[in-house]
Design an enzyme around this catalytic site. Structure first.
Site, PDB file in Angstrom:
ATOM      1  N   LYS A   1      89.081  32.067  79.211  1.00 43.27           N
ATOM      2  CA  LYS A   1      87.824  32.505  79.029  1.00 43.27           C
ATOM      3  C   LYS A   1      86.975  31.595  79.781  1.00 43.27           C
ATOM      4  O   LYS A   1      87.076  30.201  79.678  1.00 43.27           O
ATOM      5  CB  LYS A   1      86.664  32.604  78.005  1.00 43.27           C
ATOM      6  CG  LYS A   1      85.155  33.408  78.828  1.00 43.27           C
ATOM      7  CD  LYS A   1      84.707  33.946  77.545  1.00 43.27           C
ATOM      8  CE  LYS A   1      83.855  33.289  77.591  1.00 43.27           C
ATOM      9  NZ  LYS A   1      82.553  33.577  75.808  1.00 43.27           N
TER      10      LYS A   1
ATOM     11  N   ASP B   1      85.725  37.778  66.312  1.00 41.83           N
ATOM     12  CA  ASP B   1      84.321  38.545  65.189  1.00 41.83           C
ATOM     13  C   ASP B   1      83.047  38.175  66.160  1.00 41.83           C
ATOM     14  O   ASP B   1      82.838  36.597  67.161  1.00 41.83           O
ATOM     15  CB  ASP B   1      84.400  37.255  63.862  1.00 41.83           C
ATOM     16  CG  ASP B   1      83.844  36.036  64.247  1.00 41.83           C
ATOM     17  OD1 ASP B   1      84.528  35.146  64.939  1.00 41.83           O
ATOM     18  OD2 ASP B   1      83.094  35.803  63.047  1.00 41.83           O
TER      19      ASP B   1
ATOM     20  N   ASP C   1      87.644  29.185  75.125  1.00 40.79           N
ATOM     21  CA  ASP C   1      86.561  29.339  75.907  1.00 40.79           C
ATOM     22  C   ASP C   1      85.511  27.663  76.028  1.00 40.79           C
ATOM     23  O   ASP C   1      86.376  26.965  77.053  1.00 40.79           O
ATOM     24  CB  ASP C   1      84.998  29.667  74.324  1.00 40.79           C
ATOM     25  CG  ASP C   1      84.072  29.959  75.080  1.00 40.79           C
ATOM     26  OD1 ASP C   1      83.587  29.926  75.959  1.00 40.79           O
ATOM     27  OD2 ASP C   1      82.792  30.182  74.312  1.00 40.79           O
TER      28      ASP C   1
ATOM     29  N   ASP D   1      93.063  33.230  70.206  1.00 44.99           N
ATOM     30  CA  ASP D   1      93.024  34.638  69.757  1.00 44.99           C
ATOM     31  C   ASP D   1      92.212  34.315  72.025  1.00 44.99           C
ATOM     32  O   ASP D   1      92.311  34.845  72.629  1.00 44.99           O
ATOM     33  CB  ASP D   1      92.453  34.819  68.714  1.00 44.99           C
ATOM     34  CG  ASP D   1      91.085  33.824  68.598  1.00 44.99           C
ATOM     35  OD1 ASP D   1      91.096  32.436  68.830  1.00 44.99           O
ATOM     36  OD2 ASP D   1      90.262  34.722  67.781  1.00 44.99           O
TER      37      ASP D   1
ATOM     38  N   ARG E   1      85.365  41.947  63.362  1.00 41.60           N
ATOM     39  CA  ARG E   1      87.376  41.558  63.554  1.00 41.60           C
ATOM     40  C   ARG E   1      88.594  42.629  63.375  1.00 41.60           C
ATOM     41  O   ARG E   1      89.442  42.579  64.580  1.00 41.60           O
ATOM     42  CB  ARG E   1      87.400  39.843  62.050  1.00 41.60           C
ATOM     43  CG  ARG E   1      86.811  39.522  62.733  1.00 41.60           C
ATOM     44  CD  ARG E   1      87.716  38.157  62.185  1.00 41.60           C
ATOM     45  NE  ARG E   1      87.277  36.996  61.801  1.00 41.60           N
ATOM     46  CZ  ARG E   1      87.175  35.668  62.317  1.00 41.60           C
ATOM     47  NH1 ARG E   1      87.572  35.804  62.920  1.00 41.60           N
ATOM     48  NH2 ARG E   1      85.909  35.013  61.617  1.00 41.60           N
TER      49      ARG E   1
ATOM     50  N   PHE F   1      80.688  37.795  75.783  1.00 37.55           N
ATOM     51  CA  PHE F   1      80.957  37.630  74.332  1.00 37.55           C
ATOM     52  C   PHE F   1      81.296  38.692  73.909  1.00 37.55           C
ATOM     53  O   PHE F   1      81.740  40.087  73.944  1.00 37.55           O
ATOM     54  CB  PHE F   1      79.559  37.335  72.944  1.00 37.55           C
ATOM     55  CG  PHE F   1      80.075  36.886  72.023  1.00 37.55           C
ATOM     56  CD1 PHE F   1      79.960  35.099  71.962  1.00 37.55           C
ATOM     57  CD2 PHE F   1      80.883  37.093  71.278  1.00 37.55           C
ATOM     58  CE1 PHE F   1      80.053  35.039  71.000  1.00 37.55           C
ATOM     59  CE2 PHE F   1      80.580  36.629  70.069  1.00 37.55           C
ATOM     60  CZ  PHE F   1      80.757  35.685  69.712  1.00 37.55           C
ATOM     61  N   VAL F   2      83.065  38.161  73.887  1.00 36.30           N
ATOM     62  CA  VAL F   2      84.148  39.408  73.584  1.00 36.30           C
ATOM     63  C   VAL F   2      84.168  39.556  71.781  1.00 36.30           C
ATOM     64  O   VAL F   2      84.736  38.333  71.194  1.00 36.30           O
ATOM     65  CB  VAL F   2      85.374  39.049  74.134  1.00 36.30           C
ATOM     66  CG1 VAL F   2      85.429  39.359  75.440  1.00 36.30           C
ATOM     67  CG2 VAL F   2      86.055  37.285  73.917  1.00 36.30           C
TER      68      VAL F   2
ATOM     69  N   LYS G   1      90.767  31.347  62.199  1.00 36.85           N
ATOM     70  CA  LYS G   1      90.821  32.901  61.984  1.00 36.85           C
ATOM     71  C   LYS G   1      91.484  34.176  62.700  1.00 36.85           C
ATOM     72  O   LYS G   1      92.028  35.650  62.680  1.00 36.85           O
ATOM     73  CB  LYS G   1      90.734  33.373  60.552  1.00 36.85           C
ATOM     74  CG  LYS G   1      89.748  32.674  59.621  1.00 36.85           C
ATOM     75  CD  LYS G   1      88.992  33.991  58.600  1.00 36.85           C
ATOM     76  CE  LYS G   1      87.535  34.326  58.882  1.00 36.85           C
ATOM     77  NZ  LYS G   1      86.882  34.223  57.260  1.00 36.85           N
ATOM     78  N   GLY G   2      90.792  33.473  63.643  1.00 41.11           N
ATOM     79  CA  GLY G   2      90.958  35.266  64.971  1.00 41.11           C
ATOM     80  C   GLY G   2      92.326  35.662  65.580  1.00 41.11           C
ATOM     81  O   GLY G   2      92.115  36.382  65.409  1.00 41.11           O
TER      82      GLY G   2
HETATM   83  C1  PRP Z   1      87.239  29.997  68.176  1.00 41.95           C
HETATM   84  C2  PRP Z   1      87.942  31.147  68.897  1.00 41.95           C
HETATM   85  C3  PRP Z   1      89.023  29.466  69.326  1.00 41.95           C
HETATM   86  C4  PRP Z   1      87.497  28.589  69.360  1.00 41.95           C
HETATM   87  C5  PRP Z   1      87.130  28.709  71.120  1.00 41.95           C
HETATM   88  O1  PRP Z   1      87.383  30.139  66.455  1.00 41.95           O
HETATM   89  O2  PRP Z   1      89.545  30.995  67.378  1.00 41.95           O
HETATM   90  O3  PRP Z   1      89.541  28.602  68.235  1.00 41.95           O
HETATM   91  O4  PRP Z   1      86.712  29.766  68.787  1.00 41.95           O
HETATM   92  O5  PRP Z   1      85.782  28.110  71.891  1.00 41.95           O
HETATM   93  P1  PRP Z   1      86.154  26.472  72.092  1.00 41.95           P
HETATM   94  O6  PRP Z   1      86.683  27.129  73.006  1.00 41.95           O
HETATM   95  O7  PRP Z   1      84.926  27.033  72.881  1.00 41.95           O
HETATM   96  O8  PRP Z   1      86.514  25.817  70.972  1.00 41.95           O
HETATM   97  P2  PRP Z   1      86.146  30.211  65.442  1.00 41.95           P
HETATM   98  O9  PRP Z   1      85.263  28.200  65.916  1.00 41.95           O
HETATM   99  O10 PRP Z   1      84.837  31.189  65.777  1.00 41.95           O
HETATM  100  O11 PRP Z   1      86.557  30.670  64.169  1.00 41.95           O
HETATM  101  P3  PRP Z   1      87.616  31.862  64.426  1.00 41.95           P
HETATM  102  O12 PRP Z   1      88.644  31.737  64.976  1.00 41.95           O
HETATM  103  O13 PRP Z   1      87.763  31.694  62.459  1.00 41.95           O
HETATM  104  O14 PRP Z   1      86.528  32.869  64.353  1.00 41.95           O
END
Ligand code: PRP
Length: 181
Positions: A127, A155, A99, A96, A161, A148-149, A39-40
């Protein structure tokens, strides 16, 4: 937990418009499919796509990662799949933040398995600190080493968010970091 402003709405708008220009130039004469990773990505996706000047299709995918709330575990399952037929399409996967890179590499594999002709990756924030996958990010908005952003879709336990700016969360308060809180 305190938050310090990292990228203002103005900085984000400027960078998103630059990315849209670059992508629109690269995809002249092609009708790409933008696949947003929920969702991010919602605010970034919505701002980016409205600034794209070429015909484009959009769709969404949602992946769930098992593990603790601050870190991706690499065990990923699709909880909402794409609906557009990706066969022979030029796909741009939009997220978004990258990581560890595990989520995006998995999604790129899924998109490839659906028969996409080309796949590129666009992420607002790249990142570096915890990267374990060697995924190539074709278009990125900001590169940061760590932190942690939150905000602009990002979120922490579903909080923050809807903030229009991007912040970094900090455990400790010191005189340099209280201003943005
Ligand atoms: C977050 C972000 C990426 C992922 C990055 O999503 O939106 O999709 O984590 O992490 P990674 O590179 O270590 O795999 P999240 O699973 O928190 O879901 P969200 O988008 O609903 O917040």
């Amino acid at each position: 937990m305190h938050r310090r402003i990292l990228f203002s709405k103005e900085q984000i708008d400027k960078r998103v418009n630059e990315l849209a220009l670059e992508i629109s130039r690269d995809y002249q004469g092609v009708e790409p499919v933008f696949v947003g990773l929920l969702k991010g990505v919602i605010f970034f996706f919505s701002d980016l796509l409205r600034a794209i000047s070429i015909p484009a299709r959009i769709d969404f995918i949602r992946a769930e990662s098992y593990g603790n709330s601050m870190e991706s575990s690499g065990n990923i399952r699709i909880t909402k799949d794409v609906e557009v037929d990706l066969r022979s399409k030029h796909v741009i996967v939009v997220d978004d933040i990258v990581d560890t890179g595990l989520t995006l590499s998995h999604i790129v594999d899924v998109v490839r398995s659906r028969g996409a002709e080309t796949i590129k990756v666009c992420a607002l924030i790249d990142k570096m600190e915890r990267r374990t996958s060697n995924i190539n990010i074709d278009y990125w908005g900001f590169r940061i080493e760590k932190g942690f952003v939150v905000g602009y879709g990002l979120d922490y336990a579903e909080k923050f968010r809807c903030l229009p700016d991007i912040y970094v969360l900090e455990e400790k308060v010191n005189n340099d970091t209280v201003k943005g809180d």
